[in-house]
Design a protein around this motif. Structure first.
Motif, PDB file in Angstrom:
ATOM      1  N   PHE A 277      15.835  14.037  66.944  1.00  0.00           N
ATOM      2  CA  PHE A 277      14.711  14.884  67.331  1.00  0.00           C
ATOM      3  C   PHE A 277      14.598  15.059  68.846  1.00  0.00           C
ATOM      4  CE2 PHE A 277      13.243  13.627  63.080  1.00  0.00           C
ATOM      5  CZ  PHE A 277      12.903  14.869  62.572  1.00  0.00           C
ATOM      6  N   HIS A 278      15.494  14.435  69.594  1.00  0.00           N
ATOM      7  CA  HIS A 278      15.481  14.582  71.057  1.00  0.00           C
ATOM      8  C   HIS A 278      15.576  16.071  71.431  1.00  0.00           C
ATOM      9  CE1 HIS A 278      16.290  13.561  75.252  1.00  0.00           C
ATOM     10  NE2 HIS A 278      17.223  14.494  75.222  1.00  0.00           N
ATOM     11  N   PRO A 279      14.782  16.554  72.409  1.00  0.00           N
ATOM     12  CA  PRO A 279      13.923  15.815  73.347  1.00  0.00           C
ATOM     13  C   PRO A 279      12.456  15.746  72.927  1.00  0.00           C
ATOM     14  CG  PRO A 279      14.232  18.036  74.139  1.00  0.00           C
ATOM     15  CD  PRO A 279      14.967  17.970  72.847  1.00  0.00           C
ATOM     16  N   THR A 319      10.755  25.150  73.391  1.00  0.00           N
ATOM     17  CA  THR A 319      11.309  25.326  72.047  1.00  0.00           C
ATOM     18  C   THR A 319      12.620  24.561  71.965  1.00  0.00           C
ATOM     19  OG1 THR A 319      10.322  27.523  71.880  1.00  0.00           O
ATOM     20  CG2 THR A 319      12.088  27.000  70.339  1.00  0.00           C
ATOM     21  N   THR A 320      12.692  23.566  71.089  1.00  0.00           N
ATOM     22  CA  THR A 320      13.885  22.724  71.022  1.00  0.00           C
ATOM     23  C   THR A 320      14.944  23.264  70.081  1.00  0.00           C
ATOM     24  OG1 THR A 320      12.933  21.371  69.264  1.00  0.00           O
ATOM     25  CG2 THR A 320      12.516  20.675  71.525  1.00  0.00           C
ATOM     26  N   LEU A 321      14.525  24.118  69.163  1.00  0.00           N
ATOM     27  CA  LEU A 321      15.443  24.629  68.149  1.00  0.00           C
ATOM     28  C   LEU A 321      14.951  25.995  67.716  1.00  0.00           C
ATOM     29  CD1 LEU A 321      17.872  23.414  66.451  1.00  0.00           C
ATOM     30  CD2 LEU A 321      16.188  22.990  64.663  1.00  0.00           C
ATOM     31  N   ASP A 328      23.244  43.032  64.299  1.00  0.00           N
ATOM     32  CA  ASP A 328      24.358  43.095  63.351  1.00  0.00           C
ATOM     33  C   ASP A 328      24.196  42.098  62.207  1.00  0.00           C
ATOM     34  OD1 ASP A 328      25.655  45.063  64.858  1.00  0.00           O
ATOM     35  OD2 ASP A 328      26.514  43.543  66.192  1.00  0.00           O
ATOM     36  N   ASN A 329      22.964  41.545  62.067  1.00  0.00           N
ATOM     37  CA  ASN A 329      22.666  40.570  61.012  1.00  0.00           C
ATOM     38  C   ASN A 329      23.489  39.299  61.137  1.00  0.00           C
ATOM     39  OD1 ASN A 329      20.661  42.094  59.711  1.00  0.00           O
ATOM     40  ND2 ASN A 329      22.213  43.275  58.602  1.00  0.00           N
ATOM     41  N   GLN A 330      23.890  38.971  62.365  1.00  0.00           N
ATOM     42  CA  GLN A 330      24.560  37.704  62.626  1.00  0.00           C
ATOM     43  C   GLN A 330      23.541  36.733  63.200  1.00  0.00           C
ATOM     44  OE1 GLN A 330      28.046  38.375  65.030  1.00  0.00           O
ATOM     45  NE2 GLN A 330      29.277  38.928  63.255  1.00  0.00           N
ATOM     46  N   TYR A 331      23.715  35.456  62.871  1.00  0.00           N
ATOM     47  CA  TYR A 331      22.754  34.439  63.270  1.00  0.00           C
ATOM     48  C   TYR A 331      23.305  33.582  64.404  1.00  0.00           C
ATOM     49  CZ  TYR A 331      20.144  35.374  58.950  1.00  0.00           C
ATOM     50  OH  TYR A 331      19.420  35.963  57.945  1.00  0.00           O
ATOM     51  N   SER A 332      22.382  33.093  65.219  1.00  0.00           N
ATOM     52  CA  SER A 332      22.697  32.072  66.211  1.00  0.00           C
ATOM     53  C   SER A 332      21.676  30.952  66.088  1.00  0.00           C
ATOM     54  CB  SER A 332      22.646  32.636  67.634  1.00  0.00           C
ATOM     55  OG  SER A 332      23.676  33.567  67.845  1.00  0.00           O
ATOM     56  N   LEU A 333      22.164  29.736  66.168  1.00  0.00           N
ATOM     57  CA  LEU A 333      21.299  28.566  66.224  1.00  0.00           C
ATOM     58  C   LEU A 333      21.298  28.085  67.666  1.00  0.00           C
ATOM     59  CD1 LEU A 333      19.631  26.378  64.675  1.00  0.00           C
ATOM     60  CD2 LEU A 333      21.759  25.070  64.532  1.00  0.00           C
ATOM     61  N   GLU A 334      20.125  27.992  68.267  1.00  0.00           N
ATOM     62  CA  GLU A 334      20.016  27.614  69.674  1.00  0.00           C
ATOM     63  C   GLU A 334      19.323  26.263  69.771  1.00  0.00           C
ATOM     64  OE1 GLU A 334      18.172  30.847  71.750  1.00  0.00           O
ATOM     65  OE2 GLU A 334      19.790  32.262  71.228  1.00  0.00           O
ATOM     66  N   VAL A 335      20.037  25.287  70.338  1.00  0.00           N
ATOM     67  CA  VAL A 335      19.551  23.910  70.432  1.00  0.00           C
ATOM     68  C   VAL A 335      19.353  23.567  71.901  1.00  0.00           C
ATOM     69  CG1 VAL A 335      19.985  21.517  69.772  1.00  0.00           C
ATOM     70  CG2 VAL A 335      20.938  23.367  68.391  1.00  0.00           C
ATOM     71  N   TYR A 336      18.189  23.058  72.247  1.00  0.00           N
ATOM     72  CA  TYR A 336      17.880  22.713  73.635  1.00  0.00           C
ATOM     73  C   TYR A 336      18.579  21.415  74.016  1.00  0.00           C
ATOM     74  CZ  TYR A 336      15.031  22.010  77.851  1.00  0.00           C
ATOM     75  OH  TYR A 336      14.597  21.828  79.138  1.00  0.00           O
ATOM     76  N   LEU A 337      19.560  21.511  74.910  1.00  0.00           N
ATOM     77  CA  LEU A 337      20.319  20.349  75.383  1.00  0.00           C
ATOM     78  C   LEU A 337      20.418  20.410  76.909  1.00  0.00           C
ATOM     79  CD1 LEU A 337      23.257  20.288  72.786  1.00  0.00           C
ATOM     80  CD2 LEU A 337      21.255  18.797  72.826  1.00  0.00           C
ATOM     81  N   ASP A 383      21.361  28.618  79.849  1.00  0.00           N
ATOM     82  CA  ASP A 383      19.963  28.264  80.154  1.00  0.00           C
ATOM     83  C   ASP A 383      19.541  26.976  79.459  1.00  0.00           C
ATOM     84  OD1 ASP A 383      19.710  30.610  81.653  1.00  0.00           O
ATOM     85  OD2 ASP A 383      19.129  31.769  79.886  1.00  0.00           O
ATOM     86  N   ASP A 384      20.432  25.971  79.477  1.00  0.00           N
ATOM     87  CA  ASP A 384      20.173  24.656  78.888  1.00  0.00           C
ATOM     88  C   ASP A 384      20.109  24.669  77.365  1.00  0.00           C
ATOM     89  OD1 ASP A 384      20.220  23.114  81.167  1.00  0.00           O
ATOM     90  OD2 ASP A 384      18.077  23.319  81.561  1.00  0.00           O
ATOM     91  N   PHE A 385      20.495  25.785  76.736  1.00  0.00           N
ATOM     92  CA  PHE A 385      20.553  25.855  75.279  1.00  0.00           C
ATOM     93  C   PHE A 385      22.015  25.918  74.830  1.00  0.00           C
ATOM     94  CE2 PHE A 385      16.107  26.972  75.487  1.00  0.00           C
ATOM     95  CZ  PHE A 385      15.589  26.547  74.273  1.00  0.00           C
TER      96      PHE A 385
END
Length: 396
Positions: A277-279, A319-321, A328-337, A383-385
């Motif tokens: 669950f970090h951060p 927002t961490t996640l 184009d109906n494509q997905y991205s998962l963005e994780v704050y690191l 941008d840290d993601f």
């Protein structure tokens, strides 16, 4: 108004955490309402006093209430319920059976949203704490505005307009044959008015300066996985999580050999909670030696959780996640690191789990269904993601 939603797998202690949070907010002078929307109410047991549908004073600045879905239904949905009952009776059902079947499955979940919206609009409280249903039900609630909007725009509004136009012509022929009338304008308007309230509430739910979810979990494998899944789905609906509460941790002072294996397992799972669950901030709460019912027990929990803090603050606003869908109906998962170079990151996916390894640290994410059947097709740090692309149509 500050809105805090407490959720977690059934039995993890979210009601106690919600009650203790309300007590601390009230102690600091915030007019606070703790509202239970869980059909299996236990907030009254936690406060050790009778609660009702309407807010009831618990102590200075603190009120409690338990949602009565039937009362909400009659106040918001009475015309529709009576019409459905009329239709069912015309089809041969007895009065009681028709009354029961007129209450559609999931209505209690919908009414909890409407109740939240009403309290928010009335502005009688500074802090609204929702002791919500277990995670699965709570997440269905959060998806409701989006799903309802799709049906309302594409199907209901055209049907409503057609019904208004045709009713004067069709009604004289329809009633003798069917045995019941076509729906009146009041009945047809009710669902859309209902939806408009929920749509307005969505704007509040996705505003992370006003609304936060706090996930209550236990150091157990199945509970942690459900909490991770909940965090992913909350991100899918743009609802912010600002804290995780790890509850019922066996204290170090417990030296009975019977608990030694439990303590070892909990130590491993505690590390997983902090890493996965970090951060997000994680607060740990020990397993108390008595049941957390009544004001004295809740006072101890309140002190353990918050000490001198104000629980109404936003503990984490970044927002961490988040899950993003492009044109184009494509997905991205963005994780704050923050501060992690891309060459230090390794990705792997198994079923609905995405594993992110950074050196000796590992983070497991349970993916929402929209991503679970896809495979990562690329990743970059921006941008840290960590932005992970998923290719539509790729087999898992």
């Amino acid at each position: 108004m500050r809105v805090i939603l407490m959720t977690g797998k059934g039995g993890v202690g979210k009601t106690s955490v919600a009650a203790a949070t309300g007590m601390r907010c009230a102690e600091l002078g915030h007019k606070t309402l703790v509202l239970s929307t869980d059909p299996a109410h236990s907030l009254a047991d936690s406060f050790d006093m009778e609660l009702e549908h309407a807010p009831k004073a618990v102590r200075p600045n603190l009120w409690g209430a338990e949602l009565d879905a039937l009362m909400e239904l009659e106040g918001n949905w009475g015309a529709v319920k009576r019409y459905i009952t009329q239709v069912l009776q015309a089809r041969g059902l007895e009065g009681v059976e028709a009354e029961e079947l007129a209450i559609l499955p999931g209505m209690d979940e919908i009414f909890s949203l409407v109740r939240m919206k009403r309290h928010y609009d009335e502005g009688d409280f500074d802090v609204l704490i929702i002791d919500s249903a277990p995670t699965g039900t709570a997440l269905r609630l959060l998806s409701l505005p989006e799903v309802a909007g799709w049906y309302m725009r594409r199907f209901y509004k055209p049907l409503q307009a057609m019904s208004v136009a045709l009713r004067p012509l069709v009604e004289p022929l329809f009633r003798p044959i069917a045995g019941f009338s076509l729906p009146t304008t009041e009945v047809m308007d009710a669902p859309y008015e209902f939806y408009e309230q929920i749509e307005e509430l969505e704007k509040v739910l996705v505003d992370n300066t006003k609304t936060s979810v706090r996930l209550v979990t236990n150091p157990e494998k199945m509970v942690i996985k459900e909490s991770l899944r909940a965090h992913a789905y909350l991100s899918l609906y743009n609802v912010a999580t600002d804290m995780v509460v790890a509850n019922r941790i066996i204290p170090e002072s417990v030296s009975d050999p019977f608990f030694e294996r439990w303590k070892q397992n909990q130590q491993q799972y505690r590390s997983e909670i902090h890493e996965n669950f970090h951060p997000l901030p994680v607060k740990e709460v020990p397993l108390f030696s008595e049941e957390l019912c009544g004001m004295a027990a809740l006072e101890r929990l309140k002190e353990t959780l918050y000490a001198d803090e104000d629980p109404s603050q936003v503990y984490y606003q970044e927002t961490t996640l988040r899950v993003v869908q492009d044109n184009d109906n494509q997905y991205s998962l963005e994780v704050y690191l923050p501060g992690i170079p891309k060459d230090k990151i390794e990705l792997s996916k198994t079923s609905d789990e995405l594993n992110i390894r950074i050196g000796n640290h590992r983070r497991n994410l349970v993916l929402p269904q929209a991503l679970a059947t896809l495979q990562p097709s690329g990743a970059k740090i921006e941008d840290d993601f960590l932005k992970i692309r998923f290719q539509a149509g790729t087999a898992a």
